[in-house]
Scaffold this motif. Structure first.
Motif, short mmCIF file in Angstrom:
data_model
loop_
_atom_site.label_atom_id
_atom_site.label_comp_id
_atom_site.label_asym_id
_atom_site.label_seq_id
_atom_site.Cartn_x
_atom_site.Cartn_y
_atom_site.Cartn_z
N PRO A 145 10.88 59.23 88.57
CA PRO A 145 12.32 58.93 88.64
C PRO A 145 12.63 57.53 89.15
CG PRO A 145 11.87 61.14 89.47
CD PRO A 145 10.54 60.49 89.28
N VAL A 191 18.88 64.11 82.87
CA VAL A 191 18.07 63.30 83.79
C VAL A 191 18.94 62.25 84.47
CG1 VAL A 191 16.23 61.57 83.93
CG2 VAL A 191 15.88 63.65 82.60
N ILE A 240 19.90 62.01 88.55
CA ILE A 240 19.53 60.85 89.36
C ILE A 240 20.78 60.17 89.91
CG2 ILE A 240 18.41 58.59 89.33
CD1 ILE A 240 16.50 60.97 89.33
N LEU A 289 15.87 61.80 94.38
CA LEU A 289 15.20 62.95 93.78
C LEU A 289 13.79 62.58 93.34
CD1 LEU A 289 16.52 65.75 93.34
CD2 LEU A 289 16.86 65.12 90.96
N LEU A 303 13.24 67.06 90.36
CA LEU A 303 13.96 66.78 89.11
C LEU A 303 13.59 67.80 88.05
CD1 LEU A 303 15.77 65.03 87.32
CD2 LEU A 303 13.80 63.53 86.92
#
Length: 650
Positions: free
Chosen positions: A488, A515, A519, A525, A530
Motif C-alpha cells: 500500500p 483500494v 487507503i 493501512l 487492506l
C-alpha cells in the motif's frame, strides 16, 4: 441537597444519545425518526420498543415502560440511581460533582442567578407594553412581528435609564453582587456604582435547561449604538458556545414535524421562521457554530440545515462550518446547506416573498459533501498537473481529518469517484477530415514528473520475461493493482499514476476503486489489513483472482516480501508497458495511417517508428536471446515518443 443537581443531570442527558446508550443492550433499527427493537422488559417477536433521540426518551408499547437513559439502566441493568448516573457520566466525559460545602454554595448561587434572570425577563416584558416601550413595539410591528411571536419568545424592552432594571430587582430582594454575576448590571472597574447592562434595547431572553432564563440578547434601537446586538457576558449560567437560541422549543417541533432543525444567524430569523410556520429554527449567539453546538444539533437532528445568505460572506460562513464539522461527522450525522438569495436573510425573504419562498429554499438544501467539493474545485484553476496534484492533496487532507473510520472511508470513496469523473480523459477520435486526435485531458502522457507522489516519468517497457512475453490486457492491469495491494505504501509514491490509471476490466476497475477508497480513509493501512477489508467488499472476487493468478506470481516486484524500491521500479516498468500497449501504440498507428501528407516529416517518422516497433516485437518473439533486440525496441520507442510529443506540442 441531592448529590446530583438537576443542572448536572440535564447536562448529562444532553450529551448522550439514547439510541447509543440503549443500543448497547437492545438491538435497534432505524424506522423514520425513531429506533425500534424487541422489548427488553418481556419476550416478544414483533418490535414494540421505541427510542426517540429527539425527545431523549424510550417507550415500550407492550409494557408501557417509559423513561430516559437513567431509568433504562435502572430498570434493565439493575443499577441504583447513583450507579446509573456514574456510568453515564463516564460515557459522557463528565466529572461527578462532589458533596462539598463549596459545591452546595455554588449550586445555591446558580439558583439565585437564574431567579434574577427570570425576574429580569418579566420586567422587560412588562416594559414593552408600557409607554416607554412604544418605540420598541413600533419597530417590531414594522418587522411584522405579531403578538403571538412576542408572547412565544417573551420579547421585551430594556428602558433607556441607567438604573431601571437594577432598582426593580434590588426592590425584589436581589443583591447587587448577584445582579453583577448574572450579567444584568455592570460594575465599573473604578469602584463606581453599578448600572444596567442593557439600555434602550429590544430584549430576547435566552433559555437553558428546563426553560430557565440564563441570559439575554439585546437589539439596539439607537442606530448610532456601538453594538447593534449585545449578548450577556459569560456567567456561571451562560456559556454562549454551548447554547443555541430557541433550542428546546425547536427540538420539540422538529420531533413533531419529523423534519430537521434549521440553523440561521440571529434571533429575528428564528422568530420570522416561527411566524412562517417553521418552528424548528435555532441560532448561535453571535459566533460561528462551535463543536458543542454541533453536538447539540446532532443529538436532536441527524442532518440539520444551515441557512446562509448567498453572498460571499454567507458562503464563507458555510465553509467555516464545514471545516468545524468535518472532523466530527458520524454515520448518519451530517449537515445540509441552504443558500438564500444574495443580500437576504430568512426574515427579509419571508417578509418580501412569503413563507413559501423560504420553504422552497430549505427544500433545495445541499449535502455537506457537495458544498465541500464545490469549494475545493472552485478554489483555483486546475489546468496544470501541479494544480491538479495540489487539489488531490487537499482533498486527501480533508478526508484524513474525519475522525470516524466509516465516514472517512465513505468520503474517500465518494471523492475518489468524483476525481475520476472530473479528470477522465476525453475519448475523442480524429474526424475523417483530419481533426485533433486524443488529447488525454490536455496532458502530455510522457510528462508525468518523477518526484515522489507526483507520478512517474515514462520508462521503456521492461523486456517480457519467459512465459509472459505478450501479457494480456487483464494481466497488465491486474499487475498494477496487485502491486498496490501487496504494498500500500506504493500508492503514496505513485498517487497521480493510480488516480489517472485507465482500467477497462470491470472487476479490476471496482477493485482499484475499493483500494484507493480504503487507503484514502486510512493511509497507514498495511497489506494484510487492506486485503481483509477488500474481502468484505463487492470486489472480493476480483481480489481472489488477482492474488491467486499464476502468471502474476512470477514477477519479483509483485511478491509480498519485495522491497518497496524494487516494487516501485517494477511498477514503473509495468505502467510504461501498459500505457504503450493500451494507448500509445494505437496512437502511433492512427498517426501513420491518418496523417497523409507527402512532405510531412512527422508522418514519415511516425510510419518508420511504427514499422520498427512491429519489427522489434517480432524479433523479440523470434530471437529472445538477441542482445540487440531490447536496444532496437527502446530506440524505436524513443523515436515514437518524440514524434507523438512533437505532434502534441503543436
Amino acid at each position: 441537597m441531592p448529590r446530583f443537581t438537576p443542572e448536572f443531570l440535564d447536562e448529562l442527558k444532553s450529551r448522550l444519545r439514547p439510541s447509543d446508550v440503549i443500543g448497547r443492550h437492545v438491538k435497534l433499527k432505524k424506522r423514520g425518526n425513531a429506533w425500534w427493537g424487541l422489548s427488553p422488559f418481556k419476550p416478544e417477536k414483533t418490535p414494540s420498543f421505541s427510542v426517540d433521540d429527539r425527545r431523549g426518551t424510550y417507550h415500550c408499547f407492550s409494557t408501557q415502560n417509559h423513561g430516559d437513559i437513567i431509568t433504562f439502566l435502572i430498570e434493565t441493568q439493575g443499577m441504583t440511581f447513583p450507579e446509573a448516573v456514574e456510568r453515564l457520566a463516564a460515557d459522557a466525559g463528565m466529572t461527578l460533582p462532589t458533596e462539598s460545602p463549596e459545591e452546595a454554595a455554588r449550586a445555591e448561587k446558580a439558583k439565585g442567578l437564574a431567579e434574577a434572570c427570570g425576574a429580569a425577563a418579566k420586567f422587560f416584558s412588562a416594559m414593552l407594553h408600557r409607554s416607554d416601550g412604544r418605540a420598541a413595539m413600533d419597530y417590531l410591528r414594522g418587522r411584522e412581528i405579531t403578538d403571538a411571536q412576542i408572547e412565544t419568545f417573551s420579547i421585551g424592552f430594556a428602558p433607556a435609564g441607567r438604573h431601571a432594571l437594577k432598582d426593580y430587582l434590588l426592590n425584589k430582594g436581589f443583591t447587587d453582587e448577584v445582579l453583577v454575576e448574572a450579567g444584568l448590571v455592570i460594575k465599573p472597574d473604578d469602584g463606581g456604582a453599578s448600572y444596567d447592562r442593557f439600555r434602550n434595547r429590544i430584549m430576547f431572553p435566552i433559555l437553558g435547561a428546563r426553560d430557565r432564563v440564563i441570559a439575554f440578547g439585546g437589539r439596539a434601537l439607537d442606530p448610532n449604538a456601538r453594538a447593534k446586538y449585545l449578548n450577556s457576558p459569560e456567567t456561571p449560567l451562560f456559556h454562549k458556545g454551548s447554547v443555541l437560541y430557541n433550542f428546546a422549543n425547536a427540538r420539540a417541533a422538529s420531533a413533531e414535524e419529523k423534519a430537521p432543525l434549521v440553523v440561521c444567524e440571529g434571533y429575528m430569523d428564528v422568530i420570522a421562521l416561527w411566524g412562517a410556520g417553521i418552528k424548528r429554527g435555532v441560532a448561535p449567539l453571535g459566533t460561528a457554530l462551535t463543536e458543542d453546538q454541533l453536538a447539540m444539533l446532532w443529538r436532536s437532528s441527524d442532518e440539520p440545515v444551515l441557512c446562509f445568505d448567498g453572498d460571499s460572506a454567507g458562503i464563507n460562513a458555510a465553509h467555516r462550518s464545514i471545516d468545524r464539522a468535518l472532523p466530527m461527522l458520524k454515520p448518519g450525522a451530517s449537515l445540509n446547506f441552504a443558500f438564500l438569495p444574495e443580500g437576504q436573510d430568512p426574515d427579509d425573504l419571508i417578509r418580501a416573498e412569503g413563507a413559501g419562498a423560504m420553504k422552497a429554499v430549505l427544500e433545495k438544501a445541499r449535502p455537506l459533501v457537495n458544498v465541500l467539493w464545490d469549494r475545493e474545485i472552485n478554489a483555483q484553476s486546475l489546468d496544470t498537473p501541479e494544480r491538479r496534484a495540489k487539489f488531490r492533496t487537499k482533498l486527501r487532507e480533508l478526508v484524513k481529518s474525519i475522525a470516524d473510520k466509516d465516514v472517512r472511508g465513505a468520503y474517500g470513496a465518494e471523492l475518489s469517484q468524483r476525481l475520476e469523473a472530473q479528470f477522465k480523459p476525453p475519448q475523442q477520435e480524429r474526424s475523417a477530415s483530419g481533426g485533433a486526435g486524443p488529447r488525454y485531458g490536455g496532458q502530455n502522457p510522457f510528462r508525468q514528473g518523477g518526484k515522489k507522489g507526483q507520478g512517474f516519468r515514462f520508462a521503456a517497457p521492461a523486456r517480457p520475461t519467459p512465459g509472459l512475453k505478450r501479457p494480456s490486457q487483464w494481466v497488465r492491469e491486474a499487475s498494477l493493482i496487485l502491486a498496490a495491494i501487496n504494498h500500500p505504501a506504493l500508492i503514496e509514491r505513485a498517487e497521480s499514476a493510480f488516480l489517472e490509471l485507465e482500467i477497462t476490466d470491470p472487476g479490476l476497475k471496482s477493485l482499484l476503486s475499493e483500494v484507493l477508497a480504503a487507503i484514502s480513509a486510512d493511509p497507514a493501512l498495511d497489506s494484510p489489513s487492506l486485503k481483509s477489508h477488500l474481502s468484505q467488499t463487492g470486489a472480493a472476487g476480483a481480489l481472489e483472482r488477482v492474488t491467486q493468478d499464476s502468471q502474476l506470481s512470477k514477477h519479483n516486484f509483485l511478491r509480498p516480501d519485495a522491497e518497496i524500491d524494487e516494487v516501485e521500479q517494477g511498477f514503473k516498468n509495468a505502467l510504461a508497458h501498459h500505457l504503450f500497449e493500451s494507448t500509445l501504440k494505437q496512437e502511433v498507428a492512427r498517426s501513420a495511417s491518418q496523417i497523409f501528407t507527402d512532405g510531412d516529416d512527422a508522418w514519415k517518422a511516425a510510419a518508420a517508428a511504427r514499422e520498427e516497433i512491429v519489427n522489434s516485437s517480432k524479433r523479440e518473439d523470434d530471437d529472445a536471446d538477441n542482445g540487440d533486440s531490447p536496444k532496437r525496441f527502446e530506440d524505436a520507442l524513443e523515436r515514437m515518443k518524440q514524434t507523438v510529443e512533437k505532434k502534441y506540442s503543436r
